[in-house]
Design a protein around this motif. Structure first.
Motif, PDB file in Angstrom:
ATOM      1  N   ASP A 354      12.873  11.806 -13.320  1.00  0.00           N
ATOM      2  CA  ASP A 354      12.126  12.401 -12.210  1.00  0.00           C
ATOM      3  C   ASP A 354      11.405  13.643 -12.709  1.00  0.00           C
ATOM      4  O   ASP A 354      12.023  14.537 -13.314  1.00  0.00           O
ATOM      5  CB  ASP A 354      13.073  12.772 -11.066  1.00  0.00           C
ATOM      6  N   ALA A 356       8.897  16.990 -11.994  1.00  0.00           N
ATOM      7  CA  ALA A 356       8.606  17.940 -10.917  1.00  0.00           C
ATOM      8  C   ALA A 356       7.177  18.449 -10.992  1.00  0.00           C
ATOM      9  O   ALA A 356       6.627  18.646 -12.083  1.00  0.00           O
ATOM     10  CB  ALA A 356       9.575  19.114 -10.981  1.00  0.00           C
ATOM     11  N   ALA A 357       6.586  18.673  -9.826  1.00  0.00           N
ATOM     12  CA  ALA A 357       5.247  19.261  -9.748  1.00  0.00           C
ATOM     13  C   ALA A 357       5.212  20.577 -10.517  1.00  0.00           C
ATOM     14  O   ALA A 357       6.166  21.358 -10.488  1.00  0.00           O
ATOM     15  CB  ALA A 357       4.874  19.497  -8.291  1.00  0.00           C
ATOM     16  N   GLY A 358       4.117  20.809 -11.223  1.00  0.00           N
ATOM     17  CA  GLY A 358       3.960  22.027 -12.003  1.00  0.00           C
ATOM     18  C   GLY A 358       4.469  21.921 -13.423  1.00  0.00           C
ATOM     19  O   GLY A 358       4.193  22.798 -14.249  1.00  0.00           O
ATOM     20  N   LEU A 395       1.501  18.472 -14.155  1.00  0.00           N
ATOM     21  CA  LEU A 395       1.662  17.598 -12.993  1.00  0.00           C
ATOM     22  C   LEU A 395       1.224  18.294 -11.716  1.00  0.00           C
ATOM     23  O   LEU A 395       1.626  19.426 -11.441  1.00  0.00           O
ATOM     24  CB  LEU A 395       3.121  17.156 -12.860  1.00  0.00           C
ATOM     25  N   ARG A 396       0.449  17.571 -10.919  1.00  0.00           N
ATOM     26  CA  ARG A 396      -0.016  18.103  -9.641  1.00  0.00           C
ATOM     27  C   ARG A 396       1.022  17.947  -8.539  1.00  0.00           C
ATOM     28  O   ARG A 396       1.004  18.668  -7.550  1.00  0.00           O
ATOM     29  CB  ARG A 396      -1.307  17.389  -9.231  1.00  0.00           C
ATOM     30  N   HIS A 397       1.922  16.975  -8.714  1.00  0.00           N
ATOM     31  CA  HIS A 397       2.969  16.737  -7.712  1.00  0.00           C
ATOM     32  C   HIS A 397       4.136  16.026  -8.370  1.00  0.00           C
ATOM     33  O   HIS A 397       4.066  15.641  -9.546  1.00  0.00           O
ATOM     34  CB  HIS A 397       2.419  15.910  -6.541  1.00  0.00           C
ATOM     35  N   ASP A 398       5.219  15.848  -7.649  1.00  0.00           N
ATOM     36  CA  ASP A 398       6.389  15.167  -8.178  1.00  0.00           C
ATOM     37  C   ASP A 398       6.049  13.717  -8.529  1.00  0.00           C
ATOM     38  O   ASP A 398       5.260  13.055  -7.831  1.00  0.00           O
ATOM     39  CB  ASP A 398       7.529  15.158  -7.151  1.00  0.00           C
ATOM     40  N   VAL A 399       6.683  13.215  -9.581  1.00  0.00           N
ATOM     41  CA  VAL A 399       6.536  11.812  -9.982  1.00  0.00           C
ATOM     42  C   VAL A 399       7.930  11.257 -10.226  1.00  0.00           C
ATOM     43  O   VAL A 399       8.681  11.798 -11.048  1.00  0.00           O
ATOM     44  CB  VAL A 399       5.682  11.672 -11.258  1.00  0.00           C
ATOM     45  N   ASP A 409      -2.713  12.284 -11.028  1.00  0.00           N
ATOM     46  CA  ASP A 409      -1.429  12.978 -10.968  1.00  0.00           C
ATOM     47  C   ASP A 409      -1.399  14.256 -11.788  1.00  0.00           C
ATOM     48  O   ASP A 409      -0.443  15.032 -11.680  1.00  0.00           O
ATOM     49  CB  ASP A 409      -0.308  12.064 -11.486  1.00  0.00           C
TER      50      ASP A 409
END
Length: 437
Positions: A354, A356-358, A395-399, A409
């Motif tokens: 998983d 995380a954003a950022g 990352l712009r958001h969670d993946v 993304d």
């Protein structure tokens, strides 16, 4: 190619060896220097460039070449080469621009750094040999096009699985048998391996943990099979390939039957792999032929009744075979393996855990992503993020774990050459729309 040994001997006898410059003095680069110094007449490693001098000095020392000259400018490099002294430098540009070097071997395993080397070597009309599946699988078709325009050879290497597979592919095709699968025999595939899990294995063999991680998590085999697809016009049967697991030691002739023949027997063919088969780590090609008399002969010769016939090479010997690639390129204008045209298969980034954003994506063979093969058409249609582009992206958001990443993304790092090359490659080949962030 059996004729290579005689051609190299003639170069040595005439006092006109191929003058090789190597960029990268890691595990494989040092192996190539050792092989040429101890077993290959007709090629001379005239200079090695590395980010740090010590590994380059070590490469010459381990090969019994004595102490090398450390050079910092073109004049000093030229003097060393003219005097027959091995040269080392931190500045790879000196090698790419020297008129006393015939061919560059890029052996760093990097992408952004290697892209700079590749572009300058080709621009200076140097033959370019890659021990770098990652760069080739990301922008190889573009680099091949540039090399063609400059009248030089662009090739990946014999010894690594793609080159060995292409040798076998050409052999099978030369028999009049149509190749429909180009396959890799792997001993392990676990997409969640990371440098921590692979540290012990890496230490045992004197390699870097992230490099052996890329072997285990499927990233390396994905790049290797993408290269083969781009050289043969093949594709993939599905995202990530099928990669069936056979009981350990299963003969490849039997293990290959786990692949779904109905999906490739009548088409352009696919690239794939099998886990656990023997002989590993070899490569295999499945081919077919329609002529009934030829099938009768193949059955007589113990290849079975068909419709699929299995051919394999039981090993790939990495740096031992690289000099053959160099000689083929320089002396015969023949690439061991190179893209045939537009990209057919890409390697896409997939979340290993998983995310995380950022977060900033780490490098290949690390903790955050693994690579999967996908058709180039799907990659562009869906805006998927190539694995060779992923490192350094934010990352712009969670993946979530196991989700493929898209350009949408991530935020790309500023002013990278690899992004410009990828955009140029997208624009070069008709019908391929550039993916945009």
């Amino acid at each position: 190619m059996i004729i290579v040994d005689r051609a190299l001997q003639e170069c040595a006898s005439a006092g006109r060896p191929i003058r090789l410059g190597i960029v990268g003095a890691g595990f494989m680069g040092r192996g190539v220097v050792l092989q040429i110094a101890t077993a290959v007449p007709g090629i001379r490693v005239v200079a090695i460039a590395n980010r740090h001098i010590e590994p380059a000095l070590r490469a010459y020392s381990e090969a019994g070449q004595g102490s090398a000259c450390v050079v910092e400018d073109a004049l000093a490099l030229g003097r060393a080469i003219s005097a027959g002294k091995p040269a080392v430098t931190e500045d790879w540009r000196l090698l790419c621009s020297s008129d006393q070097i015939d061919v560059i071997l890029e052996a760093t395993g990097s992408i952004e750094y290697a892209a700079q080397v590749a572009c300058m070597a080709i621009a200076n009309r140097k033959h370019l040999v890659l021990m770098n599946a990652e760069l080739d699988g990301t922008v190889g078709p573009l680099l091949k096009s540039r090399a063609d325009s400059m009248g030089v050879i662009f090739t990946n290497v014999d010894g690594d699985q793609p080159g060995v597979t292409m040798n076998l592919y050409r052999f099978v095709r030369g028999l009049g048998i149509r190749p429909v699968v180009c396959g890799n025999i792997k001993g392990l595939h676990d997409p969640y391996r990371n440098p921590t899990t692979q540290e012990g294995f890496a230490r045992k063999w004197g390699q870097k943990a992230h490099m052996v991680t890329s072997f285990a998590d499927g990233t390396k085999v994905s790049f290797e099979q993408a290269i083969i697809a781009n050289a043969t016009g093949m594709s993939v049967g599905r995202r990530g390939m099928f990669g069936p697991t056979a009981p350990t030691g299963t003969p490849i002739e039997e293990a290959a039957k786990l692949l779904p023949a109905e999906l490739f027997l009548d088409g352009p063919g696919i690239v794939d792999y099998v886990v656990g088969a023997s002989p590993g780590p070899g490569v295999f090609v499945l081919g077919t032929i329609n002529h009934p008399a030829q099938r009768h002969y193949l059955n007589l010769y113990k290849l079975g009744e068909g419709p699929l016939y299995c051919f394999y090479t039981p090993y790939h010997l990495c740096h031992f075979e690289v000099p053959n690639t160099i000689a083929r390129a320089v002396l015969f204008g023949d690439a061991a393996i190179a893209p045939a045209g537009k990209p057919m298969v890409d390697v896409i980034a997939t979340a290993k855990t998983d995310l995380a954003a950022g977060s900033t994506l780490d490098d290949l063979g690390h903790y955050m992503t693994y690579g999967q093969c996908e058709s180039a058409e799907a990659v562009h249609a869906e805006g998927l993020l190539p694995m060779g582009i992923a490192p350094g992206c934010r990352l712009r958001h969670d993946v979530p774990k196991d989700q493929v990443l898209r350009y949408a993304d991530v935020e790309l790092p500023a002013d990278r050459l690899i992004d410009r090359l990828r955009a140029e490659q997208n624009a070069l080949f008709a019908g391929v729309a550039a993916a945009v962030a």
